[in-house]
Design a protein around this motif. Structure first.
Motif, mmCIF file in Angstrom:
data_model
loop_
_atom_site.group_PDB
_atom_site.id
_atom_site.type_symbol
_atom_site.label_atom_id
_atom_site.label_comp_id
_atom_site.label_asym_id
_atom_site.label_seq_id
_atom_site.Cartn_x
_atom_site.Cartn_y
_atom_site.Cartn_z
ATOM 1 N N VAL A 21 -31.839 -25.428 -13.548
ATOM 2 C CA VAL A 21 -31.793 -24.309 -14.783
ATOM 3 C C VAL A 21 -30.861 -24.719 -16.436
ATOM 4 O O VAL A 21 -30.833 -26.581 -16.319
ATOM 5 C CB VAL A 21 -30.058 -23.953 -14.267
ATOM 6 C CG1 VAL A 21 -30.064 -22.958 -15.567
ATOM 7 C CG2 VAL A 21 -30.559 -23.297 -13.040
ATOM 8 N N GLY A 22 -31.450 -24.367 -17.057
ATOM 9 C CA GLY A 22 -31.360 -24.849 -18.296
ATOM 10 C C GLY A 22 -31.515 -24.370 -19.618
ATOM 11 O O GLY A 22 -31.805 -22.915 -19.221
ATOM 12 N N PRO A 23 -31.680 -24.141 -20.717
ATOM 13 C CA PRO A 23 -32.453 -23.711 -22.123
ATOM 14 C C PRO A 23 -33.867 -23.478 -21.913
ATOM 15 O O PRO A 23 -34.255 -24.337 -21.588
ATOM 16 C CB PRO A 23 -31.664 -24.559 -23.063
ATOM 17 C CG PRO A 23 -31.094 -25.958 -22.894
ATOM 18 C CD PRO A 23 -31.150 -25.263 -21.209
ATOM 19 N N ASP A 24 -34.398 -22.558 -22.575
ATOM 20 C CA ASP A 24 -35.374 -22.357 -22.761
ATOM 21 C C ASP A 24 -35.624 -24.054 -23.833
ATOM 22 O O ASP A 24 -35.619 -24.242 -24.814
ATOM 23 C CB ASP A 24 -35.741 -21.900 -23.322
ATOM 24 C CG ASP A 24 -35.336 -19.912 -22.978
ATOM 25 O OD1 ASP A 24 -35.314 -19.098 -21.659
ATOM 26 O OD2 ASP A 24 -35.418 -18.980 -23.553
ATOM 27 N N HIS A 25 -37.358 -24.331 -23.454
ATOM 28 C CA HIS A 25 -38.028 -25.452 -24.156
ATOM 29 C C HIS A 25 -36.992 -26.705 -24.079
ATOM 30 O O HIS A 25 -37.037 -26.960 -25.237
ATOM 31 C CB HIS A 25 -37.997 -25.263 -25.796
ATOM 32 C CG HIS A 25 -38.752 -23.518 -25.634
ATOM 33 N ND1 HIS A 25 -40.464 -23.705 -25.653
ATOM 34 C CD2 HIS A 25 -38.974 -22.448 -25.777
ATOM 35 C CE1 HIS A 25 -40.699 -22.728 -25.742
ATOM 36 N NE2 HIS A 25 -39.877 -21.266 -25.998
ATOM 37 N N GLY A 26 -36.704 -26.171 -22.575
ATOM 38 C CA GLY A 26 -35.594 -27.739 -22.677
ATOM 39 C C GLY A 26 -36.232 -28.810 -21.602
ATOM 40 O O GLY A 26 -35.695 -30.211 -21.807
ATOM 41 N N GLY A 27 -36.953 -28.566 -20.991
ATOM 42 C CA GLY A 27 -37.567 -29.522 -20.349
ATOM 43 C C GLY A 27 -37.875 -29.184 -19.018
ATOM 44 O O GLY A 27 -37.820 -30.107 -17.968
ATOM 45 N N SER A 28 -37.440 -27.754 -18.230
ATOM 46 C CA SER A 28 -36.919 -27.680 -16.825
ATOM 47 C C SER A 28 -38.636 -27.694 -16.260
ATOM 48 O O SER A 28 -38.094 -28.162 -15.214
ATOM 49 C CB SER A 28 -36.252 -26.591 -16.259
ATOM 50 O OG SER A 28 -36.843 -25.258 -17.109
ATOM 51 N N THR A 29 -39.408 -26.838 -16.758
ATOM 52 C CA THR A 29 -40.715 -27.168 -15.814
ATOM 53 C C THR A 29 -41.243 -28.323 -16.007
ATOM 54 O O THR A 29 -42.297 -29.209 -14.600
ATOM 55 C CB THR A 29 -41.261 -26.148 -16.846
ATOM 56 O OG1 THR A 29 -40.905 -25.330 -16.853
ATOM 57 C CG2 THR A 29 -42.864 -25.950 -16.384
ATOM 58 N N SER A 129 -29.989 -29.342 -31.325
ATOM 59 C CA SER A 129 -31.510 -30.115 -31.630
ATOM 60 C C SER A 129 -32.172 -27.837 -30.762
ATOM 61 O O SER A 129 -33.508 -27.951 -31.455
ATOM 62 C CB SER A 129 -32.095 -31.097 -30.327
ATOM 63 O OG SER A 129 -31.271 -31.151 -29.294
ATOM 64 N N ILE A 130 -31.574 -27.856 -30.824
ATOM 65 C CA ILE A 130 -32.224 -26.387 -30.036
ATOM 66 C C ILE A 130 -32.103 -25.451 -31.617
ATOM 67 O O ILE A 130 -33.380 -24.948 -31.542
ATOM 68 C CB ILE A 130 -31.135 -25.116 -28.717
ATOM 69 C CG1 ILE A 130 -31.132 -26.113 -27.411
ATOM 70 C CG2 ILE A 130 -31.594 -24.139 -28.197
ATOM 71 C CD1 ILE A 130 -30.378 -25.654 -26.224
ATOM 72 N N ARG A 131 -31.104 -25.625 -31.817
ATOM 73 C CA ARG A 131 -31.248 -25.003 -33.434
ATOM 74 C C ARG A 131 -32.115 -24.767 -34.116
ATOM 75 O O ARG A 131 -33.091 -24.219 -34.314
ATOM 76 C CB ARG A 131 -30.172 -25.204 -33.455
ATOM 77 C CG ARG A 131 -30.026 -24.055 -35.302
ATOM 78 C CD ARG A 131 -28.990 -24.346 -36.056
ATOM 79 N NE ARG A 131 -27.996 -23.029 -35.822
ATOM 80 C CZ ARG A 131 -26.672 -23.284 -35.554
ATOM 81 N NH1 ARG A 131 -25.504 -23.660 -35.561
ATOM 82 N NH2 ARG A 131 -25.487 -21.419 -35.541
ATOM 83 N N ARG A 132 -32.342 -26.510 -34.576
ATOM 84 C CA ARG A 132 -33.367 -26.865 -35.186
ATOM 85 C C ARG A 132 -34.889 -26.721 -34.371
ATOM 86 O O ARG A 132 -35.676 -26.493 -35.635
ATOM 87 C CB ARG A 132 -33.230 -29.096 -35.006
ATOM 88 C CG ARG A 132 -32.615 -29.064 -35.754
ATOM 89 C CD ARG A 132 -32.170 -30.231 -36.331
ATOM 90 N NE ARG A 132 -31.886 -31.170 -34.980
ATOM 91 C CZ ARG A 132 -31.007 -31.706 -34.944
ATOM 92 N NH1 ARG A 132 -29.857 -30.969 -35.603
ATOM 93 N NH2 ARG A 132 -30.678 -32.723 -34.180
ATOM 94 N N SER A 133 -34.620 -26.833 -33.270
ATOM 95 C CA SER A 133 -36.725 -26.520 -33.048
ATOM 96 C C SER A 133 -36.385 -25.030 -33.222
ATOM 97 O O SER A 133 -37.903 -24.946 -33.668
ATOM 98 C CB SER A 133 -36.205 -26.514 -30.472
ATOM 99 O OG SER A 133 -37.387 -26.359 -30.316
#
Length: 168
Positions: A21-29, A129-133
């Motif tokens: 579980v985690g944020p989108d584009h956070g590396g979970s996959t 880092s999510i915001r910058r992404s």
């Protein structure tokens, strides 16, 4: 002098779902794929964002691809998209003990029955880092909307973890 105590290990149930579980584009996959590449790979599998197969909005847009490029795919061709217990059915169909699911959606994991152990791995990513992404990929307003949605999701995830009494 006494020898140091060996670390205690909790025995796993016969069937386990590892929820990444985690944020989108956070590396979970990516993390799910790495966990599934364990030396004992024949007993567990990574099913990606499994919830997409059962979500009305994404079910028909989701394409199941076979890693071996075989037709029909031995992994997905016999799997019922109408399953009410998808994790258990997938494990039974393929003789698995563990399924690693990187769906990210905590509400999806609430449907797992009590006789299947749920292990949660929460992937943390720095909010800035999510915001910058998002700022690099989307127009300013859309980036801020997406960022706000991730902050809301993070709060929901923490509440879900607290309700389940998971340690993270």
């Amino acid at each position: 002098p006494d020898a140091p105590a060996a670390p205690m290990r909790r025995e796993m149930s016969a069937k386990v779902v590892v929820a990444v579980v985690g944020p989108d584009h956070g590396g979970s996959t990516m993390l799910g794929a790495m966990l599934a590449s364990h030396a004992d790979w024949k007993k567990h599998a990574h099913v990606g964002e499994f919830h997409a197969l059962f979500n009305e909005a994404t079910r028909f847009a989701t394409t199941l691809r076979c890693v071996q490029n075989e037709a029909p795919c031995p992994v997905w061709s016999n799997f019922p998209k109408t399953s009410r217990t998808p994790h258990q059915d997938f494990m039974a169909l393929h003789g698995l003990e563990r399924v690693i699911d990187s769906s990210k959606r905590t509400d999806w994991f609430d449907a797992i029955p009590k006789d299947v152990e749920l292990r949660v791995v929460y992937v943390w990513r720095d909010p800035e880092s999510i915001r910058r992404s998002y700022q690099h990929r989307f127009p300013p307003f859309e980036a801020e909307v997406k960022y706000a949605a991730q902050v809301t999701k993070f709060k929901r995830d923490l509440q879900w973890l607290a309700r389940r009494k998971q340690k993270y």
